[in-house]
Design a protein around this motif. Structure first.
Motif, PDB file in Angstrom:
ATOM      1  N   MET A 281      39.196  47.369  27.499  1.00 45.91           N
ATOM      2  CA  MET A 281      39.016  46.480  28.636  1.00 45.91           C
ATOM      3  C   MET A 281      39.963  45.298  28.462  1.00 45.91           C
ATOM      4  N   LYS A 282      40.634  44.942  29.547  1.00 47.18           N
ATOM      5  CA  LYS A 282      41.596  43.847  29.512  1.00 47.18           C
ATOM      6  C   LYS A 282      41.171  42.793  30.536  1.00 47.18           C
ATOM      7  N   THR A 283      41.417  41.533  30.223  1.00 48.27           N
ATOM      8  CA  THR A 283      41.168  40.448  31.177  1.00 48.27           C
ATOM      9  C   THR A 283      42.469  40.117  31.872  1.00 48.27           C
ATOM     10  N   TYR A 284      42.457  40.220  33.199  1.00 49.96           N
ATOM     11  CA  TYR A 284      43.623  39.915  34.034  1.00 49.96           C
ATOM     12  C   TYR A 284      43.403  38.586  34.736  1.00 49.96           C
ATOM     13  N   GLN A 285      44.485  37.833  34.899  1.00 48.04           N
ATOM     14  CA  GLN A 285      44.484  36.628  35.722  1.00 48.04           C
ATOM     15  C   GLN A 285      44.937  37.042  37.116  1.00 48.04           C
ATOM     16  N   GLY A 286      44.266  36.519  38.133  1.00 52.46           N
ATOM     17  CA  GLY A 286      44.631  36.868  39.496  1.00 52.46           C
ATOM     18  C   GLY A 286      44.717  35.638  40.383  1.00 52.46           C
ATOM     19  N   ALA A 287      45.468  35.785  41.469  1.00 52.26           N
ATOM     20  CA  ALA A 287      45.617  34.676  42.416  1.00 52.26           C
ATOM     21  C   ALA A 287      46.135  35.211  43.742  1.00 52.26           C
ATOM     22  N   CYS A 288      45.908  34.434  44.780  1.00 57.85           N
ATOM     23  CA  CYS A 288      46.533  34.723  46.070  1.00 57.85           C
ATOM     24  C   CYS A 288      47.999  34.273  45.989  1.00 57.85           C
ATOM     25  N   HIS A 289      48.741  34.395  47.060  1.00 54.25           N
ATOM     26  CA  HIS A 289      50.164  34.050  47.053  1.00 54.25           C
ATOM     27  C   HIS A 289      50.410  32.565  46.784  1.00 54.25           C
ATOM     28  N   CYS A 290      49.634  31.704  47.437  1.00 56.93           N
ATOM     29  CA  CYS A 290      49.874  30.264  47.291  1.00 56.93           C
ATOM     30  C   CYS A 290      49.189  29.657  46.072  1.00 56.93           C
ATOM     31  N   GLY A 291      48.291  30.411  45.417  1.00 61.34           N
ATOM     32  CA  GLY A 291      47.623  29.924  44.221  1.00 61.34           C
ATOM     33  C   GLY A 291      46.337  29.168  44.461  1.00 61.34           C
ATOM     34  N   ARG A 292      45.949  28.998  45.709  1.00 66.61           N
ATOM     35  CA  ARG A 292      44.695  28.294  46.017  1.00 66.61           C
ATOM     36  C   ARG A 292      43.485  29.058  45.475  1.00 66.61           C
ATOM     37  N   ILE A 293      43.526  30.395  45.547  1.00 60.54           N
ATOM     38  CA  ILE A 293      42.447  31.231  45.039  1.00 60.54           C
ATOM     39  C   ILE A 293      42.876  31.786  43.686  1.00 60.54           C
ATOM     40  N   ARG A 294      42.113  31.476  42.650  1.00 61.88           N
ATOM     41  CA  ARG A 294      42.396  31.960  41.305  1.00 61.88           C
ATOM     42  C   ARG A 294      41.140  32.591  40.736  1.00 61.88           C
ATOM     43  N   PHE A 295      41.327  33.671  39.994  1.00 64.04           N
ATOM     44  CA  PHE A 295      40.181  34.372  39.429  1.00 64.04           C
ATOM     45  C   PHE A 295      40.605  35.144  38.186  1.00 64.04           C
ATOM     46  N   GLU A 296      39.618  35.627  37.454  1.00 62.07           N
ATOM     47  CA  GLU A 296      39.815  36.518  36.318  1.00 62.07           C
ATOM     48  C   GLU A 296      38.995  37.764  36.562  1.00 62.07           C
ATOM     49  N   VAL A 297      39.477  38.872  36.040  1.00 62.81           N
ATOM     50  CA  VAL A 297      38.730  40.123  36.148  1.00 62.81           C
ATOM     51  C   VAL A 297      38.911  40.916  34.859  1.00 62.81           C
ATOM     52  N   ASP A 298      37.815  41.472  34.376  1.00 61.30           N
ATOM     53  CA  ASP A 298      37.844  42.362  33.224  1.00 61.30           C
ATOM     54  C   ASP A 298      37.853  43.790  33.753  1.00 61.30           C
ATOM     55  N   ALA A 299      38.877  44.573  33.378  1.00 65.53           N
ATOM     56  CA  ALA A 299      38.986  45.926  33.925  1.00 65.53           C
ATOM     57  C   ALA A 299      39.832  46.829  33.050  1.00 65.53           C
ATOM     58  N   ASP A 300      39.533  48.107  33.129  1.00 67.19           N
ATOM     59  CA  ASP A 300      40.382  49.176  32.620  1.00 67.19           C
ATOM     60  C   ASP A 300      40.954  49.846  33.861  1.00 67.19           C
ATOM     61  N   ILE A 301      42.143  49.460  34.254  1.00 73.25           N
ATOM     62  CA  ILE A 301      42.701  49.927  35.523  1.00 73.25           C
ATOM     63  C   ILE A 301      43.415  51.260  35.295  1.00 73.25           C
ATOM     64  N   ASP A 302      42.688  52.341  35.555  1.00 72.45           N
ATOM     65  CA  ASP A 302      43.217  53.685  35.367  1.00 72.45           C
ATOM     66  C   ASP A 302      43.627  54.332  36.688  1.00 72.45           C
ATOM     67  N   HIS A 303      43.309  53.672  37.802  1.00 67.85           N
ATOM     68  CA  HIS A 303      43.706  54.139  39.134  1.00 67.85           C
ATOM     69  C   HIS A 303      43.471  53.004  40.132  1.00 67.85           C
ATOM     70  N   VAL A 304      44.043  53.141  41.298  1.00 66.55           N
ATOM     71  CA  VAL A 304      43.763  52.235  42.411  1.00 66.55           C
ATOM     72  C   VAL A 304      43.380  53.084  43.612  1.00 66.55           C
ATOM     73  N   ARG A 305      42.673  52.470  44.535  1.00 68.00           N
ATOM     74  CA  ARG A 305      42.224  53.148  45.737  1.00 68.00           C
ATOM     75  C   ARG A 305      43.061  52.666  46.922  1.00 68.00           C
ATOM     76  N   VAL A 306      43.576  53.625  47.692  1.00 69.43           N
ATOM     77  CA  VAL A 306      44.370  53.332  48.884  1.00 69.43           C
ATOM     78  C   VAL A 306      43.636  53.959  50.057  1.00 69.43           C
ATOM     79  N   CYS A 307      43.201  53.150  50.999  1.00 66.68           N
ATOM     80  CA  CYS A 307      42.389  53.625  52.117  1.00 66.68           C
ATOM     81  C   CYS A 307      43.215  53.708  53.400  1.00 66.68           C
ATOM     82  N   ASP A 308      42.881  54.706  54.236  1.00 66.16           N
ATOM     83  CA  ASP A 308      43.610  54.890  55.500  1.00 66.16           C
ATOM     84  C   ASP A 308      42.867  54.315  56.710  1.00 66.16           C
ATOM     85  N   TYR A 309      41.833  53.500  56.484  1.00 66.43           N
ATOM     86  CA  TYR A 309      41.132  52.864  57.599  1.00 66.43           C
ATOM     87  C   TYR A 309      42.063  51.810  58.221  1.00 66.43           C
ATOM     88  N   SER A 310      41.887  51.534  59.501  1.00 66.49           N
ATOM     89  CA  SER A 310      42.832  50.673  60.231  1.00 66.49           C
ATOM     90  C   SER A 310      43.065  49.310  59.572  1.00 66.49           C
TER      91      SER A 310
END
Length: 129
Positions: free
Chosen positions: A1-30
């Motif tokens: 498990m790794k801790t990632y730092q995350g943010a929006c483009h401008c940096g106003r929203i900042r967060f951390e997430v603990d994850a083992d990222i072995d895949h991502v989900r891509v949805c075809d909803y509008s």
């Protein structure tokens, strides 16, 4: 498990997430197509917001069970609470999920070229009237 730092483009929203990222989900909803997010689901306690919740704006539609949180300044959606399964999905055995879908495009130090993508066909979900 790794801790990632995350943010929006401008940096106003900042967060951390603990994850083992072995895949991502891509949805075809509008809305998912237009948003372009690559989501990875994590348990509820694996995401930590580093700014006040008042910094985020909430968007909901349809059943209003999904909660899409985005930055009101730059418009980026760093994470969301997925919707509850529809009656059709419940009949098909889909289990409710009580965690977060993190937009991995907002995480630092992640090589997206190495992560498998799982297609989700949200456009095919039938909503009971």
């Amino acid at each position: 498990m790794k801790t990632y730092q995350g943010a929006c483009h401008c940096g106003r929203i900042r967060f951390e997430v603990d994850a083992d990222i072995d895949h991502v989900r891509v949805c075809d909803y509008s809305v998912c197509i237009r948003r372009g997010a690559l989501n990875h689901r994590v348990a509820r306690d694996r995401l930590r917001l580093l700014v006040p919740w008042t910094h985020l704006t909430l968007y909901q539609w349809g059943s209003k069970t999904a909660k899409d949180y985005f930055c009101p300044v730059c418009g980026i959606l760093p994470f969301r609470r997925p919707s509850d399964p529809t009656p059709q999905e419940l009949r098909e055995g889909v289990e409710p999920f009580d965690g977060w879908a993190v937009n991995v495009r907002c995480l630092e130090g992640l090589n997206l070229d190495t992560i498998p993508m799982k297609k989700i066909y949200g456009s095919r979900i039938e909503h009971d009237s």
